[in-house]
Structures are given as structure tokens and as C-alpha cells.
Design an enzyme around this catalytic site. Structure first.
Site, mmCIF file in Angstrom:
data_model
loop_
_atom_site.group_PDB
_atom_site.id
_atom_site.type_symbol
_atom_site.label_atom_id
_atom_site.label_comp_id
_atom_site.label_asym_id
_atom_site.label_seq_id
_atom_site.Cartn_x
_atom_site.Cartn_y
_atom_site.Cartn_z
ATOM 1 N N GLY A 130 0.793 -1.225 0.000
ATOM 2 C CA GLY A 130 0.000 0.000 0.000
ATOM 3 C C GLY A 130 0.819 1.266 0.000
ATOM 4 N N LYS A 151 9.892 2.248 0.593
ATOM 5 C CA LYS A 151 8.756 2.211 1.522
ATOM 6 C C LYS A 151 8.426 3.639 1.936
ATOM 7 C CE LYS A 151 7.064 0.151 5.816
ATOM 8 N NZ LYS A 151 7.344 -0.805 6.908
ATOM 9 N N ASP A 163 -2.577 6.879 2.692
ATOM 10 C CA ASP A 163 -2.035 7.902 1.796
ATOM 11 C C ASP A 163 -0.744 7.457 1.124
ATOM 12 O OD1 ASP A 163 -0.193 8.021 3.871
ATOM 13 O OD2 ASP A 163 -0.914 9.938 4.635
ATOM 14 N N GLY A 164 -0.289 6.246 1.423
ATOM 15 C CA GLY A 164 0.906 5.733 0.782
ATOM 16 C C GLY A 164 2.207 6.246 1.359
ATOM 17 N N ARG A 221 14.706 -0.230 0.957
ATOM 18 C CA ARG A 221 14.879 -1.537 1.580
ATOM 19 C C ARG A 221 15.387 -2.538 0.541
ATOM 20 N NH1 ARG A 221 9.560 -3.156 4.899
ATOM 21 N NH2 ARG A 221 8.727 -3.553 2.814
ATOM 22 N N ARG A 228 5.769 -13.288 0.587
ATOM 23 C CA ARG A 228 5.398 -13.654 1.948
ATOM 24 C C ARG A 228 4.254 -14.658 1.909
ATOM 25 N NH1 ARG A 228 4.774 -7.953 3.464
ATOM 26 N NH2 ARG A 228 6.572 -7.744 2.109
ATOM 27 N N ASP A 298 0.840 -11.754 6.449
ATOM 28 C CA ASP A 298 1.372 -10.874 5.414
ATOM 29 C C ASP A 298 2.709 -10.269 5.810
ATOM 30 O OD1 ASP A 298 -0.699 -9.561 7.183
ATOM 31 O OD2 ASP A 298 0.220 -7.751 6.354
ATOM 32 N N ASN A 299 3.161 -10.504 7.047
ATOM 33 C CA ASN A 299 4.458 -10.005 7.503
ATOM 34 C C ASN A 299 5.484 -11.114 7.672
ATOM 35 O OD1 ASN A 299 3.487 -7.364 7.653
ATOM 36 N ND2 ASN A 299 2.817 -7.609 9.772
ATOM 37 N N ASP A 308 9.363 -6.245 7.471
ATOM 38 C CA ASP A 308 8.268 -5.376 7.902
ATOM 39 C C ASP A 308 8.384 -4.970 9.373
ATOM 40 O OD1 ASP A 308 7.431 -5.645 5.341
ATOM 41 O OD2 ASP A 308 5.699 -6.891 5.774
#
Length: 536
Positions: A130, A151, A163-164, A221, A228, A298-299, A308
Site C-alpha cells: 500500500g 517504503k 495515503d501511501g 529496503r 510472503r 502478510d508479515n 516489515d
């Protein structure tokens, strides 16, 4: 403890080719190299929010940060050791633009990854990158392939209501902890740079209605892969089995060279490997008192590396109920429950793989799943060495002794200090010594050291000290240390970020600058008031 460098080769086939870094001449064998697409790309273009199907990536371009850009931190080790760059490049404005999303590397086709996940035990549906953009992959002079990802670089189709952006406080923590974990010897993603802007970002840090502006920041990163568990879950849940099979085949071929790609049981072998490596990784987390904070599927990396970094925390007073994330009201991801969270995630990984496994293979996989906690416990015992240490931990729990410094000060204590119970200069051991059974434990420990001395040609006590100090860090990224650096960074003073980054590169070595900063002292009184949330 024994740290592991589990894998050294990997890559990604979802981009046209490796980004050509403009400030370094490409090696001859890299020139003109093209890598074919491996996966279908989202047919819809644009960064607007939507439900995405039948692909693994969407095209998504970073949104440049507004206002003057400040290079708040760089990892010389990552730049030179992973990206073959001379650290002198950091003085250029061009570098700041490339590592913050203002410019794209030549040949880069930025992507956002589509994945789902179970969050706090519940299926959350489509999640995805996101606020992250995959720039491409780079193969360095050692033959290692690293995926470059920004990121905090703006909206993507997976931003949902966000908002990203990422803010300074969370980006400082991500940058520092990624590198700190690496130098502790724990499998992890890396961080190459941190850029801070004056762009205002609205955040409700503790979800209590207190919305305020913070400043935007971007971290570059690196990881061997960003796939994942949720990468597989979304495909399985949506019945996109051909794509699930294609992604698995790619991951196995690229990252699991010991698994024969033409074997009928390759998915079972893959699952067995992930179960084993994830259990070992989580034991390594525990060996340094690290609590991830958000152990959602998801992590969790398919390569069993730490990714993450959000509301993590290094445990100070020993407490199995330590919860670093104030958003975790029920303590689901407390440090003592992490292994069970890992088990849950392995169950969900198996669920995602079931459509590709025969009935017999599913039965075997169920048996493999049941070994997870045993592997974790075995790995933990290997890291802690023996029962003497397990009893030591029980004393720590009873006295709430400091996790890092109790082990470290035991490592530093001489035979004379141990025999005389002289811990006046060792505050953590002094706390432990208040336990009524400490003397009994110490007598057993001294007997053990005495037996070792009779079988050693070396000075047994100095040898013990050297070996223990090599695996028990004196410095970890405690939340209060990160907070101190963040408060200064928010005033454009990045000196403590640089200091911490430098110190945490050698966490096992006593350093004058760290001692002067009090990083091995008792945590200050205000440290107990700190709160960290999922907000970033």
C-alpha cells in the site's frame, strides 16, 4: 549461539531487468542483459485504489516527496557490500532522488505486489504493497541478487484508505532495526538509506482521535525476495490456482536450490523447509529478546527472514507477556506467544498449499506442521546451550531482570567476581542476585565451570568470557534509544540516528561512545512510559 547464513542466491523475474545504477559503470556481462517477465501484470493502469485479480503485481509509480529532501541516514555496509556503490555518491542530489522515488533507475518498471493475509487471526482479504514500490532487482559483484524496494513512496492500488506515506518516527525505526538485526546475525531484510522531507503527513499515532501532522520519509529496503505467506494466500483464496502454481515454481527455482523442480513432492519439500526455517528464525528472535509486534501472515517471509519492522520491541525486563505493540490489546503477539503465532501462520500456509497437494501429501504436511513447536524448542535450547541456562531464565522471569544485560554481564563476569558474588558494577546481575535461589544456581554454574577447567588447556574463564561475549550483545535497539533518536530527527538533528547505526554495527563490542550515551545503563525512567503502535 550459532547464527546462520541460510541462502545466498535469489532474484525476481517481474521486472524487465536489473536497474542500471547511473553512478557506476555496469560490468560487461550485465550490459544488455534482459530478464523476461515471469508473471502477468495487472491489466488496469494507475495508482487508484481497486480490487485486483489474476496477477501478482500491478504497475505503480512512486510519488515524489514534496519539499527539500534530507538524507537522514545511509548504510555504508549495504551500499558498498550489496549495491557495489562507493559511499561518496551520497553527496549528490541525484542519489537522494533515486532513493526517495523522485527518479527511477534506468530500466526500472516499478511495481506494487498484490497479497492478502490473516491479521490478528482473521482473514483480511486483499492487502498488498500500500505504500511500497518494487524498483527492480540488482545482481552484485558477489553474484547475490537483491530486490530494491521503496517504503513510504506513495499510493498504489493496494493503499486502501491510506495515503501511501511513511513518517519519520517509523522510518527511523525501520532503518535502524533492519541493520541492527543483520549485525546481530539474524536473517533480515536490509535498509540502505533514509530520506526525510518536509511534506506534511496526517497521522493518529495511537488511534485515539489525536490527529496531527508529521513529516514524510522514505526508506530504501533490500531483500532477496519480498514474497510472503500472504502472497500465496490471496491466490489460493481466490481460486487462482494456475498462478499459485506458477508463483510457487518460481520461488522454489529461485530460492530453494536443494529442491528438485521436477519432483512431484516439491511443494511438500518447500513447505517442510519453510516450517523448519521459520521455527529457527523465531528461536533466534527470542535469543535476543526481539518481539516483532505484528506476526500476521502478510508479515512473514517465504524465505524465513525478518521483514516489515513496525511496532517491534526488544524486551527489557524479562516478561513472557511483553507486548511491544499498544494496538495489540489482547496480547496475541506477546513475546511469549510468538512461537504459537508462527504455528498459526504455518497452518495458514498449509491451507494455501492444499489445492496443490495430494491427499497423501496433505497428511504428511500435517505431520510436518506438528513439528514446528518442537523445532522451535530444540533450536531455542541449542541457542541457550543447556538446562543451567533455562534455570537462569526462570530466575530472570521471577526478578524481572533485564534480558540483554543480565546475559551480557554474566558473560563479562570474571571467576573472581562470580565466587565473591561481587556484582556492584553489574546492575542487571545485581537484580538477579536478589532471588532467593540465585546462590543455588550460581553454585551449580561454578561447578560446571570447574569441570570444564579440568578438561581445557586454555584459561577456561577467559575463554568462557570471550565465547559468551561473542553471542550475547551489549547493545540492542531498545525502544527508548530509538525514541531519543526520533525526537532529535524530528528537529532535523540526525546525529543520534548516525550514532546508533554506528554502534549497532558492532553490538557485541564494548564501545566508549555507547557507554557515554548510557546505552548499557538501566533504562531511564521515561522509557517505561513509551508506547509504539501500528501507526506509521
Amino acid at each position: 549461539s550459532q547464527r546462520r547464513d541460510r541462502r545466498s542466491t535469489s532474484g525476481i523475474a517481474a521486472t524487465v531487468g536489473p536497474p542500471c545504477l547511473p553512478w557506476r559503470e555496469p560490468r560487461q556481462e550485465e550490459e544488455g542483459r534482459q530478464r523476461p517477465r515471469a508473471f502477468p501484470i495487472d491489466q488496469v493502469r494507475g495508482n487508484f485504489i481497486r480490487s485486483v485479480t489474476n496477477c501478482i503485481f500491478s504497475e505503480a509509480f512512486p510519488t515524489p516527496l514534496k519539499g527539500p529532501l534530507r538524507l537522514a541516514a545511509v548504510s555504508k555496509d549495504a551500499l558498498e557490500g550489496l549495491l557495489d556503490l562507493d559511499v561518496a555518491v551520497i553527496v549528490s542530489d541525484e542519489f537522494r532522488q533515486y532513493v526517495s522515488g523522485g527518479k527511477l533507475f534506468p530500466g526500472s518498471e516499478p511495481l506494487a505486489h498484490r497479497y492478502g493475509g490473516h491479521q490478528f487471526g482473521y482473514w483480511a482479504g486483499q492487502l498488498g504493497d500500500g505504500r511500497a514500490h518494487l524498483l527492480g532487482h540488482y545482481t552484485n559483484r558477489k553474484g547475490e541478487t537483491w530486490e530494491l524496494q521503496l517504503k513510504g513512496s506513495g499510493k498504489t492500488p493496494y493503499s486502501r484508505s491510506g495515503d501511501g506515506r511513511a513518517v519519520v518516527r517509523s522510518s527511523v525505526r525501520e532503518f535502524l532495526c533492519s541493520e541492527a538485526m543483520y549485525f546481530l546475525g539474524i536473517p533480515t531484510s536490509r535498509a540502505a538509506s533514509l530520506v526525510v522531507s518536509d511534506e506534511p503527513v496526517w497521522r493518529d499515532q495511537f488511534y485515539n482521535g489525536n490527529v496531527k501532522t508529521e513529516r514524510g520519509a522514505v526508506v530504501l529496503r533490500l531483500a532477496k525476495s519480498w514474497f510472503r505467506i500472504g502472497s500465496l494466500e490471496i491466490l489460493s483464496q481466490n481460486g487462482e490456482l494456475d498462478l499459485l502454481r506458477k508463483l510457487l515454481n518460481f520461488v522454489i527455482a529461485e530460492h530453494f536450490p536443494s529442491i528438485h523442480s521436477n519432483k512431484s513432492d516439491k511443494y511438500l519439500a518447500f513447505y517442510t523447509s519453510v516450517v523448519n526455517d521459520t521455527a529457527c528464525l523465531m528461536a533466534e528472535w527470542m535469543s535476543v529478546g526481539f518481539a516483532h509486534g505484528v506476526c500476521n501472515t502478510d508479515n512473514f517471509s517465504l524465505l524465513s527472514v525478518t521483514i516489515d519492522y513496525g511496532p517491534f520491541g526488544f524486551m527489557e525486563a524479562y516478561d513472557p507477556d511483553f507486548v511491544p505493540n499498544t494496538s495489540d490489546d489482547e496480547g496475541r503477539y506477546s513475546i511469549g506467544a510468538q512461537a504459537h503465532a508462527g504455528l498459526f501462520n504455518m497452518e495458514k500456509l498449509l491451507d494455501a498449499l492444499r489445492p496443490l497437494l495430494s491427499a497423501a501429501q496433505q497428511e504428511v504436511a500435517e505431520m510436518v506442521l506438528k513439528t514446528f513447536l518442537d523445532i522451535y524448542q530444540t533450536s531455542s535450547r541449542m541457542l541457550l546451550k543447556d538446562g543451567t541456562c533455562l534455570r537462569f531464565i526462570q530466575l530472570m522471569e521471577d526478578t524481572r531482570a533485564d534480558f540483554t544485560m543480565t546475559f551480557r554481564q554474566l558473560s563479562e563476569a570474571s571467576a573472581h567476581q562470580l565466587r565473591r558474588r561481587n556484582f556492584t558494577q553489574a546492575w542487571a546481575l545485581q537484580d538477579l542476585a536478589s532471588h532467593g535461589r540465585f546462590s543455588d544456581w550460581l553454585n551449580v554454574y561454578l561447578l560446571r565451570l570447574g569441570r570444564q577447567a579440568t578438561h581445557s588447556r586454555k584459561d577456561p574463564h577467559s575463554d568462557r568470557q570471550a565465547r559468551m561475549k561473542s553471542v550475547n550483545p551489549r547493545y540492542v535497539l531498545r525502544n527508548w534509544m530509538a525514541e531519543s533518536a526520533i525526537r532529535k530527527a524530528e528537529r532535523n538533528d540526525f546525529s543520534e540516528v548516525a550514532l546508533l547505526h554506528d554502534i549497532l554495527r558492532q553490538p557485541f563490542l564494548t564501545q566508549a561512545s555507547a557507554e557515554q550515551a548510557g546505552y548499557a545503563d538501566k533504562p531511564p525512567w521515561w522509557a517505561h512510559q513509551l508506547k509504539v503502535s501500528c501507526s506509521s
